[in-house]
Design an enzyme around this catalytic site. Structure first.
Site, PDB file in Angstrom:
ATOM      1  N   SER A 149     -15.193  20.909  29.856  1.00 20.98           N
ATOM      2  CA  SER A 149     -16.306  20.191  30.503  1.00 20.98           C
ATOM      3  C   SER A 149     -16.539  18.923  29.696  1.00 20.98           C
ATOM      4  O   SER A 149     -16.170  18.861  28.517  1.00 20.98           O
ATOM      5  CB  SER A 149     -17.570  21.060  30.452  1.00 20.98           C
ATOM      6  OG  SER A 149     -18.700  20.303  30.874  1.00 20.98           O
ATOM      7  N   TYR A 162     -24.029  26.685  26.416  1.00 19.23           N
ATOM      8  CA  TYR A 162     -22.850  26.266  27.199  1.00 19.23           C
ATOM      9  C   TYR A 162     -22.121  25.143  26.457  1.00 19.23           C
ATOM     10  O   TYR A 162     -20.898  25.178  26.296  1.00 19.23           O
ATOM     11  CB  TYR A 162     -23.316  25.804  28.574  1.00 19.23           C
ATOM     12  CG  TYR A 162     -22.250  25.265  29.513  1.00 19.23           C
ATOM     13  CD1 TYR A 162     -21.466  26.137  30.272  1.00 19.23           C
ATOM     14  CD2 TYR A 162     -22.055  23.893  29.667  1.00 19.23           C
ATOM     15  CE1 TYR A 162     -20.516  25.636  31.162  1.00 19.23           C
ATOM     16  CE2 TYR A 162     -21.113  23.400  30.555  1.00 19.23           C
ATOM     17  CZ  TYR A 162     -20.336  24.278  31.298  1.00 19.23           C
ATOM     18  OH  TYR A 162     -19.402  23.776  32.174  1.00 19.23           O
TER      19      TYR A 162
END
Ligand SMILES: NC(=O)c1ccc[n+]([C@@H]2O[C@H](COP(=O)([O-])OP(=O)(O)OC[C@H]3O[C@@H](n4cnc5c(N)ncnc54)[C@H](OP(=O)(O)O)[C@@H]3O)[C@@H](O)[C@H]2O)c1
Length: 258
Positions: A149, A162
């Site tokens: 990501s 995350y």
């Protein structure tokens, strides 16, 4: 007209395991890889959904099978790789795509929620890469590709667990490039920005948030899932044979815009 150079982008005859292939980016990658000649093994936790997807791929004359298991369960991971070894004898490509989401301030996380998010987003990356490497090393050839990501190299408030896990996954990808490079196995990451998938439904449904993200990207819009797939096919293909330890950001220019 003959176009022999296009063959270097082909995945013909390759065996590829794609985790989280039932929807979103994983599904788009699986379809593109099957369409490029690979036999795709579709993973997720919903056998019915995976079966339907495999059915639609094979109906199009391409090759697919299913491997339903939870990537955060190491015993299930080992069992699945044993099955792949029995059926195919080896693995050419691992796309580790599964990623779980739980956006909130750190103080609101329980111990269990932190552990769950890290298990799925980071620990599973090591388990899967290790089992994939076992099947790649004998042939001195393989492609490890993790979907990380932009949160694997930048950060925003309210998303620490995350972000920390994805930063760890980026480190894993680089470390495995160093570890397995001498054995003909490349290790790369694709770092998506904002894509219109089920995982982002709530943000997409809020016009203020959806527009805020669009305005921040150079291309002025969210990505479509199929816009990630070409990069995955490329990194898995012979054309990318000298690329390793690389993080390919696909974010429509979100992280380069001032
Ligand atoms: N979409 C974005 O904008 C974006 C941005 C940056 C990074 N990413 C990353 O890109 C990846 C894919 O994102 P996405 O938006 O396509 O996600 P998604 O729509 O939530 O899809 C995730 C897929 O993974 C499966 N899955 C979830 N947990 C699993 C587990 N423990 N074991 C096996 N399968 C599991 C889900 O199917 P089941 O629930 O049926 O198992 C589903 O098919 C993730 O790693 C995410 O962090 C996405």
């Amino acid at each position: 007209m003959m176009r022999p150079y296009l063959d270097t982008f082909s995945l013909s005859g390759k065996i590829a395991l794609i985790t989280g292939a039932g929807r979103g980016l994983g599904l788009a990658i699986a379809k593109a890889m099957a369409g490029s000649g690979a036999h795709v093994i579709l993973n997720g936790r919903d056998p019915g959904r995976l079966g339907d997807t495999a059915g639609s791929i094979t109906a199009a004359g391409q090759e697919a099978s299913t491997a339903p298991f939870d990537v955060a369960d190491p015993v299930a991971v080992r069992t699945a790789f044993d099955e792949i070894a029995r059926t195919h004898g080896h693995l050419d490509i691992l796309i580790h795509n599964v990623g779980a989401r739980n956006r909130k301030p750190l103080l609101e996380f329980s111990d269990e929620e932190i552990r769950d998010l890290v298990e799925t987003n980071l620990v599973a990356g090591f388990t899967l890469a290790r089992e994939a490497a076992r099947l790649m090393l004998p042939r001195q050839s393989g492609r490890l590709i993790a979907i990380t990501s932009i949160a694997g190299h930048v950060a925003r408030s309210g998303d620490a667990v995350y972000t920390g896990a994805k930063h760890g996954l980026t480190g894993m990808v680089r470390a495995l490039a160093a570890e397995y490079g001498p054995f003909g196995i490349t290790s790369n990451a694709i770092a998506p920005g904002g894509f219109a998938t089920e995982a982002n439904e709530a943000m997409l449904a809020d016009p203020k948030i959806a527009e805020h993200f669009s305005a921040r990207t150079a291309l002025g819009r969210w990505g479509r899932p199929e816009e990630i797939a070409g990069a995955a096919v490329f990194l898995a293909s012979p054309a990318a044979s000298y690329i390793t330890g690389h993080v390919l950001t696909i974010d429509g220019g979100l992280t380069i815009k001032m």
